[in-house]
Design a protein around this motif. Sequence first.
Motif, short mmCIF file in Angstrom:
data_model
loop_
_atom_site.label_atom_id
_atom_site.label_comp_id
_atom_site.label_asym_id
_atom_site.label_seq_id
_atom_site.Cartn_x
_atom_site.Cartn_y
_atom_site.Cartn_z
N ASP A 1 6.93 -4.54 -1.03
CA ASP A 1 6.08 -4.80 0.19
C ASP A 1 5.05 -3.46 0.29
OD1 ASP A 1 7.54 -6.77 0.84
OD2 ASP A 1 9.00 -5.70 1.92
N GLU A 2 5.13 -2.47 -0.75
CA GLU A 2 4.17 -1.44 -0.30
C GLU A 2 2.76 -1.57 -0.75
OE1 GLU A 2 5.75 2.32 -1.97
OE2 GLU A 2 7.01 2.49 -0.05
N ARG A 3 2.00 -0.90 0.16
CA ARG A 3 0.58 -1.26 -0.03
C ARG A 3 0.05 -1.37 -1.30
NH1 ARG A 3 -3.50 0.35 4.23
NH2 ARG A 3 -1.71 1.09 5.62
N TYR A 4 0.21 -0.65 -2.42
CA TYR A 4 -0.28 -0.61 -3.48
C TYR A 4 0.38 -1.78 -4.28
CZ TYR A 4 -2.92 3.32 -2.30
OH TYR A 4 -3.65 4.49 -1.42
N GLU A 5 1.28 -2.41 -4.29
CA GLU A 5 2.05 -3.34 -5.11
C GLU A 5 1.45 -4.54 -5.13
OE1 GLU A 5 6.06 -2.65 -3.61
OE2 GLU A 5 6.44 -0.86 -4.83
N LYS A 6 0.12 -4.61 -5.64
CA LYS A 6 -0.91 -5.92 -5.60
C LYS A 6 -1.21 -5.97 -6.87
CE LYS A 6 -1.97 -6.04 -0.93
NZ LYS A 6 -1.76 -4.60 -0.22
N CYS B 1 2.07 2.72 -15.18
CA CYS B 1 2.00 1.54 -14.22
C CYS B 1 3.03 1.26 -13.32
CB CYS B 1 1.14 0.52 -14.88
SG CYS B 1 0.08 0.92 -15.74
N ASP B 2 3.22 0.83 -12.40
CA ASP B 2 4.36 0.43 -11.71
C ASP B 2 5.41 -0.48 -12.62
OD1 ASP B 2 3.80 1.74 -9.22
OD2 ASP B 2 3.67 -0.10 -8.10
N ARG B 3 6.46 -0.45 -12.51
CA ARG B 3 7.67 -1.26 -13.23
C ARG B 3 7.68 -0.98 -14.88
NH1 ARG B 3 7.98 -2.56 -9.05
NH2 ARG B 3 8.42 -4.45 -7.92
MG MG Z 1 6.74 2.30 -6.11
#
Ligand code: MG
Length: 206
Positions: free
Chosen positions: A145-150, A12-14
């Motif tokens: 701010d990227e599209r999938y960063e929710k 996953c992100d992060r």
């Molecule tokens: Mg990323």
Amino acid sequence: MARGRFILLEGCDRAGKSTQCAMLVAALKDKGHSVELCKFPDRTTTIGQMIHAYLTNAKELDDKAIHLLFSANRWEAMQSMKRKLEAGTHLVVDRYAYSGVAFSTAKGLDLTWCKNPDKGLVRPDLTFFLDLPTAEAEKRGGFGDERYEKRELQERVREVFLRLKGKEWVMVDARETVQNMHYKILKEAEEKIRVGEQDGRFAEEE
Ligand code: MG
Ligand code: FDM
């Protein structure tokens, strides 16, 4: 000569994929291995620039169209990756087809449809999954701010990843310290390289 090993870091992100990829590359180099880092999406190519425009909301694209571009971005790297592996260079790869399937399925596309375009890509020899609960990921600083960063999407992505998990995956708890994660990843990667020295074939994605 033994062919190089394809070592994938997913998650996953992060979760710390990029940090761990860099540390693994440096450690393997230090031990005298020939090793290179690959990252997907590779935003430097023409296709990668379209993906970047989509991710940064500069461009709208149909969900299926962007899925195929992510896959094409892997296909365009295939010849060069195969050549490197054949020459004995190990590849440490930051995201690959599992990310492709996890994100698009989380957006609502059919899982089998999502898997199809990646069939025939070189398959990783070893996959680490850096797992981080979404609530923990959020504590590491808000998504950008990227599209999938929710948050909601990230949560669904993690669920799909865990559904895709194969028995050959090595799960890494991304709440551990950077050093502890690194030791675990390095140890498993070195073991895979050692075992792989007898094995010259490529496996392809099913
Ligand atoms: Mg990323
Ligand atoms: N991503 C990445 C996909 O949706 N499909 C893919 O095939 C790949 C490789 O792109 F949100 C998503 C995952 C992430 C975004 O990735 C950009 P990086 O690692 O943050 O650059």
